[in-house]
Motif scaffolding. Structure first.
Motif, mmCIF file in Angstrom:
data_model
loop_
_atom_site.group_PDB
_atom_site.id
_atom_site.type_symbol
_atom_site.label_atom_id
_atom_site.label_comp_id
_atom_site.label_asym_id
_atom_site.label_seq_id
_atom_site.Cartn_x
_atom_site.Cartn_y
_atom_site.Cartn_z
ATOM 1 N N LEU A 118 5.057 20.054 13.903
ATOM 2 C CA LEU A 118 3.890 20.569 14.609
ATOM 3 C C LEU A 118 3.321 19.509 15.531
ATOM 4 O O LEU A 118 3.245 18.337 15.162
ATOM 5 C CB LEU A 118 2.819 20.993 13.599
ATOM 6 C CG LEU A 118 3.248 22.128 12.681
ATOM 7 C CD1 LEU A 118 3.851 21.581 11.421
ATOM 8 C CD2 LEU A 118 2.080 22.995 12.364
ATOM 9 N N HIS A 119 2.918 19.949 16.724
ATOM 10 C CA HIS A 119 2.364 19.037 17.717
ATOM 11 C C HIS A 119 1.167 19.659 18.422
ATOM 12 O O HIS A 119 1.168 20.853 18.711
ATOM 13 C CB HIS A 119 3.416 18.689 18.777
ATOM 14 C CG HIS A 119 4.569 17.932 18.233
ATOM 15 N ND1 HIS A 119 5.690 18.547 17.735
ATOM 16 C CD2 HIS A 119 4.764 16.608 18.079
ATOM 17 C CE1 HIS A 119 6.538 17.633 17.317
ATOM 18 N NE2 HIS A 119 6.003 16.446 17.507
ATOM 19 N N GLN A 120 0.189 18.838 18.686
ATOM 20 C CA GLN A 120 -0.961 19.242 19.485
ATOM 21 C C GLN A 120 -0.661 18.857 20.929
ATOM 22 O O GLN A 120 -0.209 17.744 21.198
ATOM 23 C CB GLN A 120 -2.211 18.499 19.008
ATOM 24 C CG GLN A 120 -3.438 18.801 19.827
ATOM 25 C CD GLN A 120 -4.661 18.098 19.275
ATOM 26 O OE1 GLN A 120 -4.715 17.758 18.095
ATOM 27 N NE2 GLN A 120 -5.627 17.867 20.119
ATOM 28 N N VAL A 121 -0.906 19.777 21.855
ATOM 29 C CA VAL A 121 -0.701 19.497 23.269
ATOM 30 C C VAL A 121 -1.972 18.834 23.802
ATOM 31 O O VAL A 121 -3.060 19.409 23.740
ATOM 32 C CB VAL A 121 -0.389 20.782 24.059
ATOM 33 C CG1 VAL A 121 -0.152 20.470 25.527
ATOM 34 C CG2 VAL A 121 0.816 21.497 23.464
ATOM 35 N N GLU A 122 -1.833 17.628 24.312
ATOM 36 C CA GLU A 122 -2.979 16.876 24.832
ATOM 37 C C GLU A 122 -3.292 17.292 26.270
ATOM 38 O O GLU A 122 -2.501 17.974 26.920
ATOM 39 C CB GLU A 122 -2.684 15.368 24.774
ATOM 40 C CG GLU A 122 -2.394 14.845 23.376
ATOM 41 C CD GLU A 122 -3.571 14.934 22.420
ATOM 42 O OE1 GLU A 122 -4.721 15.075 22.878
ATOM 43 O OE2 GLU A 122 -3.334 14.874 21.209
ATOM 44 N N VAL A 123 -4.421 16.866 26.782
ATOM 45 C CA VAL A 123 -4.879 17.213 28.127
ATOM 46 C C VAL A 123 -3.867 16.790 29.195
ATOM 47 O O VAL A 123 -3.639 17.505 30.172
ATOM 48 C CB VAL A 123 -6.262 16.572 28.412
ATOM 49 C CG1 VAL A 123 -6.697 16.822 29.836
ATOM 50 C CG2 VAL A 123 -7.293 17.097 27.438
ATOM 51 N N ASP A 124 -3.218 15.641 28.997
ATOM 52 C CA ASP A 124 -2.254 15.147 29.984
ATOM 53 C C ASP A 124 -0.860 15.758 29.814
ATOM 54 O O ASP A 124 0.075 15.411 30.521
ATOM 55 C CB ASP A 124 -2.159 13.626 29.937
ATOM 56 C CG ASP A 124 -1.603 13.089 28.623
ATOM 57 O OD1 ASP A 124 -1.314 13.890 27.709
ATOM 58 O OD2 ASP A 124 -1.459 11.856 28.515
#
Length: 62
Positions: A37-43
């Motif tokens: 699982l990964h969170q997509v960051e703003v960049d």
């Protein structure tokens, strides 16, 4: 498949063995029968969320 984070079934396929949860906006990747699982960051980069879940929670039956 249900999201291990929010338990939503609103998951879309975005690539080979890659999925996106529209309930909590995380990316799920299946590798060797285990979810990553990964969170997509703003960049646009990805931050791992694997350490928040027990290994048993991330195992899936193929």
């Amino acid at each position: 498949m249900r999201c291990p984070n929010c338990k939503s079934k609103d998951i879309g396929k975005i690539g080979t063995s890659q999925y996106y949860c529209w309930g909590c906006f995380i990316e799920l990747t299946i590798t060797d029968g285990q979810l990553h699982l990964h969170q997509v960051e703003v960049d646009g980069s990805l931050s791992s969320l694997d350490d928040l879940f027990a290994e048993e929670e991330r195992n899936i039956d193929l």
